[in-house]
Write an enzyme that holds these catalytic residues in place. Sequence first.
Site, PDB file in Angstrom:
ATOM      1  N   GLU A 168      36.956  68.181 137.402  1.00 18.25           N
ATOM      2  CA  GLU A 168      38.211  68.912 137.570  1.00 18.25           C
ATOM      3  C   GLU A 168      39.217  68.544 136.485  1.00 18.25           C
ATOM      4  O   GLU A 168      39.888  69.421 135.917  1.00 18.25           O
ATOM      5  CB  GLU A 168      38.798  68.623 138.953  1.00 18.25           C
ATOM      6  CG  GLU A 168      40.044  69.463 139.255  1.00 18.25           C
ATOM      7  CD  GLU A 168      40.514  69.292 140.686  1.00 18.25           C
ATOM      8  OE1 GLU A 168      40.082  70.086 141.539  1.00 18.25           O
ATOM      9  OE2 GLU A 168      41.311  68.368 140.942  1.00 18.25           O
ATOM     10  N   GLN A 205      63.845  76.348 109.362  1.00 17.16           N
ATOM     11  CA  GLN A 205      62.914  75.273 109.649  1.00 17.16           C
ATOM     12  C   GLN A 205      62.949  74.833 111.110  1.00 17.16           C
ATOM     13  O   GLN A 205      61.929  74.385 111.655  1.00 17.16           O
ATOM     14  CB  GLN A 205      63.201  74.074 108.747  1.00 17.16           C
ATOM     15  CG  GLN A 205      62.749  74.267 107.311  1.00 17.16           C
ATOM     16  CD  GLN A 205      62.889  72.983 106.492  1.00 17.16           C
ATOM     17  OE1 GLN A 205      63.662  72.104 106.848  1.00 17.16           O
ATOM     18  NE2 GLN A 205      62.150  72.915 105.408  1.00 17.16           N
ATOM     19  N   ARG A 255      62.864  88.949 115.137  1.00 17.88           N
ATOM     20  CA  ARG A 255      64.233  88.593 115.471  1.00 17.88           C
ATOM     21  C   ARG A 255      64.968  88.129 114.212  1.00 17.88           C
ATOM     22  O   ARG A 255      64.525  87.220 113.503  1.00 17.88           O
ATOM     23  CB  ARG A 255      64.238  87.466 116.515  1.00 17.88           C
ATOM     24  CG  ARG A 255      65.599  86.869 116.827  1.00 17.88           C
ATOM     25  CD  ARG A 255      66.512  87.848 117.516  1.00 17.88           C
ATOM     26  NE  ARG A 255      67.702  87.183 118.045  1.00 17.88           N
ATOM     27  CZ  ARG A 255      68.760  87.826 118.541  1.00 17.88           C
ATOM     28  NH1 ARG A 255      68.768  89.149 118.581  1.00 17.88           N
ATOM     29  NH2 ARG A 255      69.793  87.156 119.001  1.00 17.88           N
TER      30      ARG A 255
END
Length: 400
Positions: A244, A281, A270
Amino acid sequence: MNLDWTEEQAELHERLRILGATELGHDLEERDRSQRLQEGDWKRCADAGVLALPLPEAYGGAGRDPLTCAIAMEGLGHGCPDNGLLISLGAHLWAVALPVMVFGTDEQKRRYLTGLGDGSLIGAHAITEAGSGSDAMALAMTATRDGDRYVLNGGKRFVTNAPIADVFVVHATLDPELGFTGVTAFIVERNQPGVSVETRFEKSGLRTAPWGELTLENVSVPVSRRLGAEKQGSRILATTMAWERALLLAPLLGTMRRQIDECVEYAHSRKQFGQPIGRFQSVSNRIVDMWVRLEQARLLTYRAGWDLAKAGPSVYSEAAQMQVSEAAVATFQDAMQIFGALGYTKERDAERNLRDALGTRISSGTTDIQRLVMAERLGVTGGARRPATGAGGRAVVHSR
């Protein structure tokens, strides 16, 4: 370890990516509010073979090795936006089907594996109690032998899939005074007298992976439904946790990849101060860091899967669970920062991904527990160094 995907692995990854992107999670926003798993999506995954990936062909499975399973589940996570569904599928696969596959008798495999693989049975793993969480073996639920049966009494909580489960793998103790040595595993069916499930917790994230409390009151379980031998519960749990922890969060690799792709696209489209924000940066470096975290998490997951197939459980299972969950939280936080105010709304999935990722840091043991386990196996916390390091520096878990 060969990091190149085979043609078969690449095809499986892409097939499940397309399944996730085109057929799953369409009503996710409403179900996230109502904390409801989409049973139709569960069936679609079952029909596509997701629940049969690791199971033997004799029981309708695909017989895939752990590394291939990781690659396949990564593809499903890349396409599917429903992180709760993915966690529910993983809990069913790695904590129920897997221990039945490894420790079950031929009769148990015939009775349960086919149904667990084709989706006609849903499984849940019941281990956590009110007084035992990280100390998983300090159980209060008792199993009292009565001839050819056991009588189980006690309660479990935070059981993923409990509200919809047909079959439970339940851990109980033959005698609390025996500690972890008395723990024994059982297969309990939902329709047995004395079995009850209650849902009372409202979760912050992973809301489409249903949680419940399981109560067993004088539940009679035949010896034929004991999983493994008496007092073998700790070994069964250790094996279950190794699988798991290695594979439960593999879908999150795909989710992170999808989120990074969306951030790159947004950084191009954008514009602020007359140029795309990707030229700043503070944005570009953040995306690079997201990518590096993803690659680190992927490498540890693949190594854990490789070891499960080649050398058995290893310390890489804990390392994978820790790295994937922490990388996911950091990545989705960074995504919200890149999207700004928009990332804090439901217009983007970053806020839901972050809520979901926070829950993975406590799944299969908290990340603090993963560090404790790794420290013990590396010989840091005292005593003899536990891992056996062989060719390639493989650290193999020794049975307790």
